[in-house]
Design an enzyme around this catalytic site. Sequence first.
Site, PDB file in Angstrom:
ATOM      1  N   SER A 148       2.088 -12.870 -24.523  1.00 29.85           N
ATOM      2  CA  SER A 148       1.107 -13.060 -23.537  1.00 29.85           C
ATOM      3  C   SER A 148      -0.360 -13.783 -23.847  1.00 29.85           C
ATOM      4  O   SER A 148      -0.832 -14.085 -22.868  1.00 29.85           O
ATOM      5  CB  SER A 148       0.948 -11.959 -22.465  1.00 29.85           C
ATOM      6  OG  SER A 148       2.067 -11.475 -21.943  1.00 29.85           O
ATOM      7  N   LYS A 150      -0.871 -17.118 -22.567  1.00 26.41           N
ATOM      8  CA  LYS A 150      -1.180 -17.375 -21.167  1.00 26.41           C
ATOM      9  C   LYS A 150      -2.812 -17.804 -20.991  1.00 26.41           C
ATOM     10  O   LYS A 150      -3.099 -18.288 -20.222  1.00 26.41           O
ATOM     11  CB  LYS A 150      -0.953 -16.001 -20.290  1.00 26.41           C
ATOM     12  CG  LYS A 150       0.383 -15.474 -20.290  1.00 26.41           C
ATOM     13  CD  LYS A 150       0.583 -14.078 -19.336  1.00 26.41           C
ATOM     14  CE  LYS A 150       2.014 -13.741 -19.438  1.00 26.41           C
ATOM     15  NZ  LYS A 150       2.270 -12.352 -18.934  1.00 26.41           N
ATOM     16  N   TYR A 176       8.215 -21.062 -20.426  1.00 28.44           N
ATOM     17  CA  TYR A 176       7.336 -19.831 -20.724  1.00 28.44           C
ATOM     18  C   TYR A 176       7.593 -18.907 -21.893  1.00 28.44           C
ATOM     19  O   TYR A 176       6.839 -18.825 -22.737  1.00 28.44           O
ATOM     20  CB  TYR A 176       7.475 -19.133 -19.275  1.00 28.44           C
ATOM     21  CG  TYR A 176       6.918 -17.763 -19.366  1.00 28.44           C
ATOM     22  CD1 TYR A 176       5.589 -17.170 -19.346  1.00 28.44           C
ATOM     23  CD2 TYR A 176       7.821 -16.772 -19.196  1.00 28.44           C
ATOM     24  CE1 TYR A 176       4.920 -16.063 -19.529  1.00 28.44           C
ATOM     25  CE2 TYR A 176       7.473 -15.180 -19.467  1.00 28.44           C
ATOM     26  CZ  TYR A 176       6.202 -14.944 -19.463  1.00 28.44           C
ATOM     27  OH  TYR A 176       5.449 -13.720 -19.466  1.00 28.44           O
ATOM     28  N   TYR A 199      -3.414  -6.116 -17.932  1.00 27.79           N
ATOM     29  CA  TYR A 199      -2.443  -5.728 -16.991  1.00 27.79           C
ATOM     30  C   TYR A 199      -3.337  -4.512 -16.149  1.00 27.79           C
ATOM     31  O   TYR A 199      -4.304  -4.446 -15.796  1.00 27.79           O
ATOM     32  CB  TYR A 199      -1.209  -5.313 -17.326  1.00 27.79           C
ATOM     33  CG  TYR A 199      -0.671  -6.623 -18.170  1.00 27.79           C
ATOM     34  CD1 TYR A 199      -0.527  -7.806 -17.693  1.00 27.79           C
ATOM     35  CD2 TYR A 199      -0.394  -6.064 -19.487  1.00 27.79           C
ATOM     36  CE1 TYR A 199       0.198  -8.634 -18.303  1.00 27.79           C
ATOM     37  CE2 TYR A 199       0.315  -7.343 -20.296  1.00 27.79           C
ATOM     38  CZ  TYR A 199       0.368  -8.453 -19.715  1.00 27.79           C
ATOM     39  OH  TYR A 199       1.125  -9.627 -20.429  1.00 27.79           O
ATOM     40  N   VAL A 241       2.772  -8.398 -26.035  1.00 24.32           N
ATOM     41  CA  VAL A 241       3.364  -7.326 -26.170  1.00 24.32           C
ATOM     42  C   VAL A 241       3.955  -7.342 -27.595  1.00 24.32           C
ATOM     43  O   VAL A 241       4.536  -6.463 -28.293  1.00 24.32           O
ATOM     44  CB  VAL A 241       4.704  -7.094 -24.998  1.00 24.32           C
ATOM     45  CG1 VAL A 241       4.482  -6.571 -23.847  1.00 24.32           C
ATOM     46  CG2 VAL A 241       5.498  -8.471 -25.007  1.00 24.32           C
TER      47      VAL A 241
HETATM   48  N1  GLU Z   1       7.118 -12.668 -22.796  1.00 27.33           N
HETATM   49  C1  GLU Z   1       6.881 -11.585 -22.535  1.00 27.33           C
HETATM   50  C2  GLU Z   1       7.387 -10.949 -20.985  1.00 27.33           C
HETATM   51  O1  GLU Z   1       7.379 -12.065 -20.275  1.00 27.33           O
HETATM   52  C3  GLU Z   1       5.334 -11.399 -22.143  1.00 27.33           C
HETATM   53  C4  GLU Z   1       4.735 -10.116 -21.816  1.00 27.33           C
HETATM   54  C5  GLU Z   1       3.520  -9.636 -22.548  1.00 27.33           C
HETATM   55  O2  GLU Z   1       3.075 -10.200 -23.754  1.00 27.33           O
HETATM   56  O3  GLU Z   1       2.612  -9.014 -21.964  1.00 27.33           O
HETATM   57  O4  GLU Z   1       7.979 -10.224 -20.806  1.00 27.33           O
END
Ligand code: GLU
Length: 307
Positions: free
Chosen positions: A63, A66, A191, A243, A261
């Site tokens: 993530s 992002k 993505y 989050y 993650v």
């Molecule tokens: N590719 C992971 C997902 O979509 C990213 C989540 C993350 O890194 O927090 O679940």
Amino acid sequence: MDYQAILDEIEAEIQPYLDEGKVADYIPALASVPQRQFAMTITLFNGTQYSVGLAEKLFSIQSISKVFTFTLALKFYSKSLYKRIGHEPSGNPFNSLVQLEYEHGKPRNPFINAGAIVITDALINHYKGVEETYEEVVNFIREVACDASITSDSVVANSEMQHGHRNLALANLMKSFGNLDNEVYDVVNTYFRHCALEMNTKTLSRSMLYLANHGIDPLCAKQFISPNQAKRINAVMLTCGHYDASGDFAFHVGLPGKSGVGGGIVALIPKLMGIAVFSPGLNAQGNSLVGTKALELFTSKTGLSIF
Ligand code: GLU
């Protein structure tokens, strides 16, 4: 300030926590990553880097990607982007479906999965194609990280696609509300390919410099985004970057940051440095447990935070 001595102290102090937390196992290709790993790098505005641990070791940025896709979407769409996406903390897990239903398919922010999927959709519209979007995002990351060798791990991307039922559900829900223009599979697959990019703490900390300097890379003087847009991205990193633990991260660390993650976290100190940490054991909210601890130790020991 003796940054190297401070990083050395942090490396010693996090040792007892390395077995805590849990490696992300909902992505099977990440489940086998050894947990007892740690790296941390800071990059100053003159390019000087200080590191401890496995700072060359590549890991899945997940993530953290992002931050870069949000940067590009904001650059191309400016305020009109917020017709499709909010900029409020969600207070919910990163892959939650419930809030999205209540809020008619408009994700709370660009850093929860639904939000990042909408951003990818907007980029596919802008670049007019899936492959073009993937390439342009990678090129942008290579440029801000100053590393032309950055690539995506297709094993991780494919593994996520095979087990991506929840992200596909989020995308389908948004499509049903008219907030996704392209095909669900294409958007989610693109993505996942960005999430599967591999970097290390050296290149990740380097890649935060434009955000620490009002959108301008202090080393090559290139303006990537406007100062106003850099301010917005920093604000969303601070309030939404972790989050439902974003408040906790601001409370303990006090810096704009973004976790993934894969165990990485990027953060920055405005007008001073980019920071990256890596340790794959995650806390209950999906953020690196030791990485968060290391950043808290760093801001406490140096007295450097935005507050
Ligand atoms: N590719 C992971 C997902 O979509 C990213 C989540 C993350 O890194 O927090 O679940």
